[in-house]
Design an enzyme around this catalytic site. Structure first.
Site, PDB file in Angstrom:
ATOM      1  N   GLU A 185     -64.771  34.033  -9.781  1.00  0.00           N
ATOM      2  CA  GLU A 185     -65.410  34.637 -10.951  1.00  0.00           C
ATOM      3  C   GLU A 185     -66.247  33.643 -11.741  1.00  0.00           C
ATOM      4  O   GLU A 185     -66.638  33.894 -12.879  1.00  0.00           O
ATOM      5  CB  GLU A 185     -64.349  35.262 -11.851  1.00  0.00           C
ATOM      6  CG  GLU A 185     -63.567  36.374 -11.188  1.00  0.00           C
ATOM      7  CD  GLU A 185     -64.298  37.702 -11.156  1.00  0.00           C
ATOM      8  OE1 GLU A 185     -64.754  38.170 -12.211  1.00  0.00           O
ATOM      9  OE2 GLU A 185     -64.415  38.280 -10.049  1.00  0.00           O
ATOM     10  N   HIS A 260     -60.211  37.162 -17.746  1.00  0.00           N
ATOM     11  CA  HIS A 260     -60.698  35.822 -17.433  1.00  0.00           C
ATOM     12  C   HIS A 260     -60.070  34.824 -18.401  1.00  0.00           C
ATOM     13  O   HIS A 260     -59.725  35.168 -19.538  1.00  0.00           O
ATOM     14  CB  HIS A 260     -62.227  35.723 -17.567  1.00  0.00           C
ATOM     15  CG  HIS A 260     -62.986  36.464 -16.523  1.00  0.00           C
ATOM     16  ND1 HIS A 260     -64.136  37.174 -16.802  1.00  0.00           N
ATOM     17  CD2 HIS A 260     -62.781  36.610 -15.196  1.00  0.00           C
ATOM     18  CE1 HIS A 260     -64.595  37.723 -15.698  1.00  0.00           C
ATOM     19  NE2 HIS A 260     -63.785  37.399 -14.705  1.00  0.00           N
ATOM     20  N   CYS A 379     -69.043  34.913 -22.929  1.00  0.00           N
ATOM     21  CA  CYS A 379     -69.393  35.594 -21.677  1.00  0.00           C
ATOM     22  C   CYS A 379     -70.888  35.542 -21.417  1.00  0.00           C
ATOM     23  O   CYS A 379     -71.331  35.573 -20.269  1.00  0.00           O
ATOM     24  CB  CYS A 379     -68.947  37.058 -21.727  1.00  0.00           C
ATOM     25  SG  CYS A 379     -67.184  37.318 -21.449  1.00  0.00           S
TER      26      CYS A 379
END
Length: 455
Positions: A185, A260, A379
């Site tokens: 990721e 995450h 993000c």
């Protein structure tokens, strides 16, 4: 900002450039990300792509104006008609969209996702000061854990190679095999800790599970990053055992919606701001960091009694940007939801700003269009430490300055809709609008033909 040395130069000529993703023209709330509570909660609502893109640009400009190095990354080509055709939908563009909307609306939503705006997932980057060959190393994330993000790596790789194109300074690696064992990721699960950006650092890789045996795993939501993937990226970049720490994310945090590590921890310089439930073995993680770092680690711990996990997820306090100022102090850039939440705002004032740590200022940013899809300020950016030579060698117009900001604002206002519902994704005109917008964007950025429709 021209891309040369600025007032925010904290160590020789090395600057950390935050490359923010431009929000794409098909920004919509499809609720695609299982385990991302905000994304699932807002699925089906009408979105405002224009407002979302302008909010992102406003955040970028404010940080640029404050003296931080700021870059931009272009969005993906959406709708991804190639993916629909590969799945058996045929005919003209309009026919393909109509068939997909009728037969498989969730697939249509997936191929229209604007999730590439969260560039923390774009890649993992090792700066040249840490690499044995003295180059910046880049590995695009395979994002294999969800179909809508699995569609991104090919274009992401072309974009990154077009920007960081000088092979004397940049090394590009292939994405890891797109299998569950190597689920990657990107930088959302990677933090680099060092005295200053230009100093040698230690790389903290956080994983959710081990593919081949291992510790506890979450039960409710999937663990998206594997230890094996993190180790493979570190090997690609030539990092040694003394430069890396691999820590497991707490399974209970993942089950609470912390999909995450950057939703529950953020690091910058020698500071690691984290929640008590960030790591399965908190003490072992801190001990190994202290053992390997050349400078003292500054841990800033927020206990669960101060902020429960549900508030961590709803406000995205830890999905904030932590930025170094010229005097060594740090600024925390938080989403507006933190200020609106009394308990979280009190922790920011009483624990973070008043605590014995370099965090001296908090800046609040409105990124609601992104937050509703499950992404905060952290993000939205990919951190890349670059020296002056590396910045001058960039192969596109991507370092933000006043002219580029004005140009991109005009581009958004010209091409973007102010309202988009999931039903609008079947509109054939949307394809023409987005392709025209992306063609225009590649000319403005001087980035070349990076999109499938241009090749």
């Amino acid at each position: 900002m021209s891309g040369d040395v600025t007032s925010n130069d904290v160590s020789d000529d090395v600057l950390e450039v935050n490359f923010d993703g431009l929000v794409g023209p098909t920004h919509n709330y499809a609720g695609l990300a299982h385990g991302n509570v905000a994304s699932m909660r807002h699925g089906g609502l009408a979105s405002n792509p224009r407002e979302a893109a302008l909010q992102g640009l406003a955040k970028m400009k404010s940080l640029m104006d404050a003296g931080y190095a700021q870059g931009v990354l272009p969005p993906q080509q959406r709708p991804d008609l190639g993916a629909l055709r590969a799945l058996g939908f045929s005919g003209s563009n309009g026919e393909v969209l109509t068939k997909a909307a009728t037969e498989a609306p969730q697939i249509l939503r997936a191929v229209c996702s604007a999730s590439s705006m969260w560039t923390a997932n774009a890649a993992t980057v090792t700066p040249s000061v840490d690499a044995p060959d003295g180059r910046v190393h880049i590995t695009p994330a395979n994002l294999q854990s969800s179909f809508h993000r699995y569609l991104e790596p090919d274009t992401t790789g072309r974009v990154l190679q077009a920007i960081f194109r000088d092979e004397r300074h940049f090394a590009h690696h292939p994405v890891l095999p797109a299998t569950p064992a190597f689920s990657d990721e990107g930088a959302a699960n990677h933090t680099r800790l060092a005295a200053e950006h230009g100093d040698s650092g230690v790389h903290l890789y956080v994983y959710g599970r081990q593919a081949f045996g291992g510790e506890r795993a979450p039960r409710r939501y999937p663990a998206r990053q594997t230890r094996e993937a993190s180790q493979a990226v570190a090997r690609q970049h030539g990092l040694s055992e003394s430069q890396t720490v691999f820590a497991q994310q707490h399974p209970d945090a993942i089950d609470a919606g912390v999909f995450h590590n950057d939703v529950i921890a953020v690091g910058n310089g020698p500071v690691l701001l984290y929640h008590e439930m960030a790591f399965l073995d908190e003490q072992a993680t801190l001990d190994e960091l202290r053992r390997k770092m050349a400078t003292p680690l500054i841990p800033v711990r927020v206990p669960v009694e101060a902020i429960p996990l549900e508030d961590v997820v709803s406000t995205y306090l830890f999905n904030s940007q932590l930025l170094t100022n010229p005097d060594g102090s740090m600024t925390l850039v938080v989403p507006g939801e933190c200020q609106e939440h009394e308990r979280v705002w009190r922790v920011i004032q009483d624990l973070l700003l008043a605590g014995y740590n370099p965090i001296s200022d908090v800046v609040v940013k409105d990124v609601k269009q992104s937050m509703r899809n499950g992404g905060g300020p952290a993000c939205l950016r990919l951190r890349v430490a670059l020296n002056a030579t590396e910045r001058r060698s960039l192969g596109a117009r991507v370092l933000l300055d006043e002219a580029l900001h004005a140009d991109l604002t005009q581009w958004v206002e010209r091409h973007y809709r102010d309202r988009l519902t999931p039903e609008d994704l079947a509109d054939p005109q949307l394809v023409d609008e987005t392709l025209a917008a992306l063609d225009d964007l590649t000319r403005r950025l001087g980035i070349g033909n990076v999109y499938p429709f241009q090749r």
